[in-house]
Motif scaffolding. Sequence first.
Motif, PDB file in Angstrom:
ATOM      1  N   GLU A   1       0.810  -1.135  -0.004  1.00 40.70           N
ATOM      2  CA  GLU A   1      -0.034  -0.083   0.091  1.00 40.70           C
ATOM      3  C   GLU A   1       0.943   1.038   0.026  1.00 40.70           C
ATOM      4  O   GLU A   1       1.908   1.156   0.273  1.00 40.70           O
TER       5      GLU A   1
ATOM      6  N   ASP B   1      -0.202   5.694   4.815  1.00 38.75           N
ATOM      7  CA  ASP B   1      -1.390   6.469   4.967  1.00 38.75           C
ATOM      8  C   ASP B   1      -0.923   7.863   5.512  1.00 38.75           C
ATOM      9  O   ASP B   1      -1.772   8.575   5.844  1.00 38.75           O
TER      10      ASP B   1
ATOM     11  N   PRO C   1      -4.561   7.074  -0.354  1.00 45.30           N
ATOM     12  CA  PRO C   1      -4.989   7.308   1.082  1.00 45.30           C
ATOM     13  C   PRO C   1      -5.894   8.699   1.168  1.00 45.30           C
ATOM     14  O   PRO C   1      -5.349   9.480   0.232  1.00 45.30           O
TER      15      PRO C   1
END
Length: 340
Positions: A222, A225, A247
């Motif tokens: 990912e 964030d 995000p």
Amino acid sequence: MKHNHKELLFSISLIIFAILQPCILAAASHGNTKANSSFLRRRQLLQDHDNHVDPTFQFPNSHLKNAYVALQAWKHAILYDPYNYTSDWVGPDVCNYTRVFCASAPYDSSLIVVAGIDLNHGSIVGPLPEELDLLVDLTLLHVNSNRFWGTVPSTFDQLKLFYELDLNNNFFSGKFPDVLLQLPSLKYLDIRYNEFEGPLPKELFDLSLDAIFVNNNNFQLEIPDNIDNSPVTVMVLANNHFRGCLPAGIANMSKTLTELIIMNNNLSSCIPMEIGNLINLTVLDISYNTLKGHLPELFGELKSLEQLNIAHNMLVGSIPESICSIRSHKDNVCLPDYEK
Ligand SMILES: *[C@@H]1O[C@H](CO)[C@@H](O)[C@H](O)[C@H]1NC(C)=O
Ligand SMILES: *[C@@H]1O[C@H](CO)[C@@H](O)[C@H](O)[C@H]1NC(C)=O
Ligand SMILES: *[C@@H]1O[C@H](CO)[C@@H](O)[C@H](O)[C@H]1NC(C)=O
Ligand SMILES: *[C@@H]1O[C@H](CO)[C@@H](O)[C@H](O)[C@H]1NC(C)=O
Ligand SMILES: *[C@@H]1O[C@H](CO)[C@@H](O)[C@H](O)[C@H]1NC(C)=O
Ligand SMILES: *[C@@H]1O[C@H](CO)[C@@H](O)[C@H](O)[C@H]1NC(C)=O
């Protein structure tokens, strides 16, 4: 666009010597075993090399002598230098070496030091040797478009003035070089077109960089964030294997972010509604992902957009008229060609 970045980069390079803050070069720190062992290692290295430095060579100061040791180590580590960039790297006058730039140290204007090295477009084959940490005053290293391999030496954390790193278009590999996260002065980081892999470290977004170019590597997982901790104006994450969501914190980057390019990754869902907050965004490219669902209506708030590409996703809906009506004369806007 890429061209403009290069020009920008060049002008940044020209002014850095003027704006660098004085900085204390702590050779050894107290109670820090890591710093201590690295200090001892460096001293050992210097002693070893000292025995090989021609005793008839005269150096204006010890920094230039250390620079000589570092540059000789690099020259010897290089396996192939087709344009002879380093062939005149001989003798004690390192400031006269091709593509090596000396300047006054920012903390002592009477001290001449090696401040920059630019080996761009040399097609040079080899590694970056550990000895580069002897160039304690280095602010700029450009090795764009060569065939350097390996990684950034862990000894780079000694380069407290280091400001600008361009490794673009080489064969560097392995995990993101964490040592770069420890460079307090780093402003410009370009590691695109290499073979780095694994996740992007969260700490990357805590650095006070002007731009982040990590595109065309094999980064995965990912996008961290805490993306909105980053003050960059340009963020290019394209052509990697990022997955998951963009995000939502991206919305908090409205004051700074002007270009966001994440094309050709594996982002699968959730373009955050908040993306509409990015009113200063001029370029947004999230094409070639696997984004699903409806286009957020707030896209319509992106009033500065000049280039929008959302093609090759699984999005439904239409580009809000507020974007199309303003800028329909531009070729690259309002061409969603999204699949239904
Ligand atoms: C650091 O190195 C010095 C020798 O230069 C040594 O006396 C000292 O004990 C070392 N400190 C630590 C914390 O390792
Ligand atoms: C580099 O130096 C070698 C040996 O002196 C020479 O043969 C070659 O032509 C040089 N190459 C270039 C591009 O100048
Ligand atoms: C620097 O290089 C130039 C030509 O490349 C040469 O003429 C000059 O002597 C060199 N200076 C020193 C101090 O070596
Ligand atoms: C996206 O993920 C799929 C399945 O995990 C994988 O086969 C594909 O290669 C990935 N594509 C990219 C661009 O990472
Ligand atoms: C934006 O920043 C604020 C303050 O740091 C934070 O509370 C908020 O959660 C952030 N917004 C998003 C969408 O992450
Ligand atoms: C957009 O950029 C301008 C300067 O170019 C700045 O004054 C303004 O605050 C920015 N917009 C936002 C929402 O921060």
